[in-house]
Write a protein that holds these residues in place. Sequence first.
Motif, PDB file in Angstrom:
ATOM      1  N   UNK A 192      60.730   5.422 -52.299  1.00  0.00           N
ATOM      2  CA  UNK A 192      60.780   4.273 -51.409  1.00  0.00           C
ATOM      3  C   UNK A 192      60.530   2.999 -52.201  1.00  0.00           C
ATOM      4  N   UNK A 193      61.264   1.953 -51.824  1.00  0.00           N
ATOM      5  CA  UNK A 193      60.985   0.605 -52.322  1.00  0.00           C
ATOM      6  C   UNK A 193      60.546  -0.236 -51.132  1.00  0.00           C
ATOM      7  N   UNK A 194      59.500  -1.026 -51.341  1.00  0.00           N
ATOM      8  CA  UNK A 194      58.813  -1.725 -50.256  1.00  0.00           C
ATOM      9  C   UNK A 194      58.909  -3.225 -50.497  1.00  0.00           C
ATOM     10  N   UNK A 195      59.509  -3.943 -49.537  1.00  0.00           N
ATOM     11  CA  UNK A 195      59.678  -5.389 -49.668  1.00  0.00           C
ATOM     12  C   UNK A 195      59.002  -6.105 -48.505  1.00  0.00           C
TER      13      UNK A 195
ATOM     14  N   UNK B 172      55.416   4.927 -42.053  1.00  0.00           N
ATOM     15  CA  UNK B 172      56.654   4.676 -41.330  1.00  0.00           C
ATOM     16  C   UNK B 172      57.875   5.219 -42.046  1.00  0.00           C
ATOM     17  N   UNK B 173      57.921   5.055 -43.372  1.00  0.00           N
ATOM     18  CA  UNK B 173      59.049   5.582 -44.148  1.00  0.00           C
ATOM     19  C   UNK B 173      59.096   7.102 -44.075  1.00  0.00           C
ATOM     20  N   UNK B 174      57.925   7.721 -44.153  1.00  0.00           N
ATOM     21  CA  UNK B 174      57.864   9.182 -44.038  1.00  0.00           C
ATOM     22  C   UNK B 174      58.370   9.631 -42.675  1.00  0.00           C
ATOM     23  N   UNK B 175      57.947   8.967 -41.606  1.00  0.00           N
ATOM     24  CA  UNK B 175      58.394   9.326 -40.264  1.00  0.00           C
ATOM     25  C   UNK B 175      59.904   9.174 -40.131  1.00  0.00           C
TER      26      UNK B 175
ATOM     27  N   UNK C 298      59.737  -4.184 -45.106  1.00  0.00           N
ATOM     28  CA  UNK C 298      60.985  -3.447 -44.893  1.00  0.00           C
ATOM     29  C   UNK C 298      61.112  -2.481 -46.058  1.00  0.00           C
ATOM     30  N   UNK C 299      61.505  -1.240 -45.783  1.00  0.00           N
ATOM     31  CA  UNK C 299      61.590  -0.264 -46.866  1.00  0.00           C
ATOM     32  C   UNK C 299      63.008   0.287 -47.001  1.00  0.00           C
TER      33      UNK C 299
ATOM     34  N   UNK D 220      65.715   1.353 -44.121  1.00  0.00           N
ATOM     35  CA  UNK D 220      67.130   1.547 -44.438  1.00  0.00           C
ATOM     36  C   UNK D 220      67.255   2.821 -45.261  1.00  0.00           C
ATOM     37  N   UNK D 221      68.109   3.738 -44.816  1.00  0.00           N
ATOM     38  CA  UNK D 221      68.264   5.036 -45.482  1.00  0.00           C
ATOM     39  C   UNK D 221      69.371   4.989 -46.537  1.00  0.00           C
ATOM     40  N   UNK D 222      69.283   5.926 -47.506  1.00  0.00           N
ATOM     41  CA  UNK D 222      70.331   6.119 -48.520  1.00  0.00           C
ATOM     42  C   UNK D 222      70.707   4.795 -49.182  1.00  0.00           C
ATOM     43  N   UNK D 223      69.690   4.100 -49.686  1.00  0.00           N
ATOM     44  CA  UNK D 223      69.872   2.722 -50.154  1.00  0.00           C
ATOM     45  C   UNK D 223      70.190   2.623 -51.638  1.00  0.00           C
ATOM     46  N   UNK D 224      70.576   3.719 -52.269  1.00  0.00           N
ATOM     47  CA  UNK D 224      70.809   3.699 -53.716  1.00  0.00           C
ATOM     48  C   UNK D 224      71.990   2.823 -54.129  1.00  0.00           C
ATOM     49  N   UNK D 225      72.862   2.477 -53.184  1.00  0.00           N
ATOM     50  CA  UNK D 225      73.992   1.615 -53.533  1.00  0.00           C
ATOM     51  C   UNK D 225      73.688   0.131 -53.302  1.00  0.00           C
ATOM     52  N   UNK D 226      72.471  -0.196 -52.903  1.00  0.00           N
ATOM     53  CA  UNK D 226      72.106  -1.595 -52.666  1.00  0.00           C
ATOM     54  C   UNK D 226      71.427  -2.187 -53.896  1.00  0.00           C
ATOM     55  N   UNK D 227      71.699  -3.444 -54.151  1.00  0.00           N
ATOM     56  CA  UNK D 227      71.082  -4.133 -55.280  1.00  0.00           C
ATOM     57  C   UNK D 227      69.696  -4.640 -54.899  1.00  0.00           C
ATOM     58  N   UNK D 228      68.915  -5.001 -55.902  1.00  0.00           N
ATOM     59  CA  UNK D 228      67.602  -5.597 -55.643  1.00  0.00           C
ATOM     60  C   UNK D 228      67.750  -6.837 -54.772  1.00  0.00           C
ATOM     61  N   UNK D 229      68.768  -7.648 -55.063  1.00  0.00           N
ATOM     62  CA  UNK D 229      68.973  -8.884 -54.306  1.00  0.00           C
ATOM     63  C   UNK D 229      69.304  -8.590 -52.842  1.00  0.00           C
TER      64      UNK D 229
END
Length: 282
Positions: A64-67, A82-85, A49-50, A26-35
């Motif tokens: 990147x945050x990796x879950x 994968x995130x780099x690609x 999922x990153x 998921x790109x540009x995820x700075x507006x998403x919460x941890x939850x």
Amino acid sequence: MNKRHTFHQLDVFTDIPYKGNPLAVVHDAQDLSDAQMASFAHWTNLSETTFLLPPADPAADYRVRIFTPGGELPFAGHPTLGSCAAWLKAGGAPREEGVVVQECGVGLVRIRRSGKRLAFAAPPLRRSGPLDSASLQQIKQALGLANDDIVDHQWVDNGPGWCALMLRSAEQVLAVKPDFAALGDIRLGIAAPQLAGADTDYEVRVFVPSLGVPEDPVTGSLNAGLAQWLIGTGAVADSYVAAQGTALGRAGRVFVERVGDDIWIGGEVVSCIEGTVDFPAA
């Protein structure tokens, strides 16, 4: 109003779609919460999922945050490639030609591009040395192994908590039928040399039931720790190829190479799905 984000799903450590280890990005995820991140990773039900964000460290190109379905990791290998690609595919431009610098929970990780292949520099081990007797006994029972089945064992933890066993043969690795409940919280890789004439040098399997991933198709971080152990002891050459995912019908290939003081873990990445994903507004 829903939040819409660019989305990629890729297959990592393969040049054949659907034969490696899938990754959702998921790109540009700075507006998403941890939850929200954790919930989406649980929903995708992939091993990882990153979420890509602007870097906090000025030396990095992105963060990147990796879950996993069961929680967040400070580092993982196939999500790194994968995130780099995905970042490059979305128009990311690295500061340094041919090298991307990723920021994640273990710090900065360098990724190099060589033709179609990406490779990351293995981060330092957080824990090494032989397994303690209690952990080894638990693993033997969970995998149905006898003492003479195990050639060697080692902690190879570079973030996720890995330990590893070296078994006698690739056939033995593929024949293992783990009792996942008995493994408990142990995060384990097993490996052994291939027979002469095989197109790879080692067969690898990885079990992570505590994170909702009973068997991982292809695992960059475990292969990184394994390479640091084996190359460091002189047990293998400075470059080799590992196969992983065979037991799951996959054909993962991990390319290992020592260059100077660095051990690089490489593979190819293919894009399978592109589009957008909507997240409900908090």
